[in-house]
Enzyme design. Sequence first.
Site, short mmCIF file in Angstrom:
data_model
loop_
_atom_site.label_atom_id
_atom_site.label_comp_id
_atom_site.label_asym_id
_atom_site.label_seq_id
_atom_site.Cartn_x
_atom_site.Cartn_y
_atom_site.Cartn_z
N ASP A 11 -7.58 -3.09 3.08
CA ASP A 11 -7.99 -1.89 3.83
C ASP A 11 -8.28 -0.69 2.92
OD1 ASP A 11 -8.07 0.32 5.52
OD2 ASP A 11 -6.04 0.07 6.30
N HIS A 34 -3.10 4.34 7.89
CA HIS A 34 -3.65 3.57 6.76
C HIS A 34 -2.99 3.97 5.44
CE1 HIS A 34 -7.02 1.96 9.16
NE2 HIS A 34 -6.94 3.11 9.79
#
Length: 555
Positions: free
Chosen positions: A194, A368
């Site tokens: 990610d 994130h």
Amino acid sequence: MDQSVRIVFLGGLGEIGRNCCCIEVDGRILLIDCGIMFPDADMPGVDLVLPDFTYLRENADRVDAILLTHAHEDHAGGIAFLLRDVSVPVYGSALSLALARNRIEEAGMLDRTELIPVVDGERRRIGPVDCQFIPVTHSVPEGFAIAFFTPVGTIIHSGDFKLDLTPVDGRHTNLAMLGDIASREGGIRLLMSDSTNAERPGFTPSESTVGAAMRSLFREYPDKRFIVTSFASHLHRVQQVAHAAIANGRKLAFVGRSMQQNITMARERGFIDIPAHAVIDIEETPKLAPGEVCIVCTGSQGEPMSALSLMAAHEHKHVKISPDDVVVISAHAIPGNESNVSRVIDSLHRAGAEVVHDRTSPVHVSGHASQEELKFLLTLLEPEWFVPVHGEYRHLVHHAQLARDVGIAENRVIICEDGDVITLTTDGAYGERRAVPAGYMYVDGIVGDIGHGVLRDRRVLSEEGVVVVILTVDTQAGRVLTGPEIVTRGWVYAPEAEDLIEDAKQAVSTAIEGAIAEGALDLDTLRRHARRSLGRFIDERTKRRPIVIPVVMEV
Ligand SMILES: [Zn+2]
Ligand SMILES: [Zn+2]
């Protein structure tokens, strides 16, 4: 036997959204996620953007399953669309499946779709591959990274993750499990990870910090009504808001379809803990003092028909915003939604509310991993090959740099984009550029893909307007009977441009009469002459290029 694994990127590399990639082993395809992207300002009238499913449609008989890392729209929102063409089982955590289920049901696909729950740490064979589902923390509970044990070694996809050391539900990113997999013989051949926050230094704060921020806000404004908006899938956020509200003597009311749906499901199934006595119906809130109420609603992205937007516009049936309100926007605008969010914040201020958002107070943290966490994962897994995924191009580039910073060789880091294919063999990995179709598929209402032509027309209409020229001809006699008449919207304001319109008519007349004199009598040719002469006139006189529609009729 051909010992190679193909990874086909259908979306999510070069944009935030549409996450979708295939892992192909022995000719069988496993799909990791199938998400949508939200449209931005230069996609007028578009509801959402899908990955191009051409490759999957053409290879439908080879697809064995969809594996969900988690249930966010950018990972699961496209499933209901894909299932129309490719009927396969969907694997994911119980919560991911529960959240995806509604959309699959609404699309009428539930009967013929098998939803198969997997639990934390589970290893199972899906198609020809052993897959292991590794718990990760993110802004929705029960997210997974997935390990694929292939004939050419272990591949890991991180899913969306952060390293939250004090997660609200106590479920950590399982670093021990990841380390264990990486320390086995052969190590990690390839990691996809990610990149969303690859530009952000440091560590992403824990989700728990939001609870503390909420508690102090409730103490700061004891007499005001609270309206908190967040993603309806962010159950840990809602949980923390609920606990803080209850601790400060408030009742909770949930507003907005997806919020009500998700919270009802999550309470029934034990994903969230909110006691029944603390929940009231929105219609009962006026009976309580403002300081006894906390409304939790949808609309954190400024979506025009969402609960918060309606409240801000004084159009909500039960909630009118007033100076008695504190509105907390506990979310960050997804790219494409910034101007909508900013408009809602403005309306809330105009209605006199106190507005708190992530720029004024720590009421939101990202889901994130930031740079130090990304480096941590890269160091723990020490992959032989690394492909940054999930991000705009610049995020991928920054993530690639982080990989080099922790010692991964420059030529082992491959920056891919949508449509690229990686082939991993026992010897190494190599990429092919734009090997499969991976353009944007625009969805408008129930029309399905509206195509680039429609979108181009909409852009021209919005920027340049439209001009219609109408005339009737007698093809037998070879002359113009009526017109040309000119109707326009968005080119010039006709009542104030009479001379220009007259000149335009003259230009078309001259062209049509000239064409007839040269023997052009079929309607298509005359239409072409009308369009071309008018288009040229408009360009010369006004430097504009509106859509020109010639209507030539025969008597
Ligand atoms: Zn996510
Ligand atoms: Zn995502």
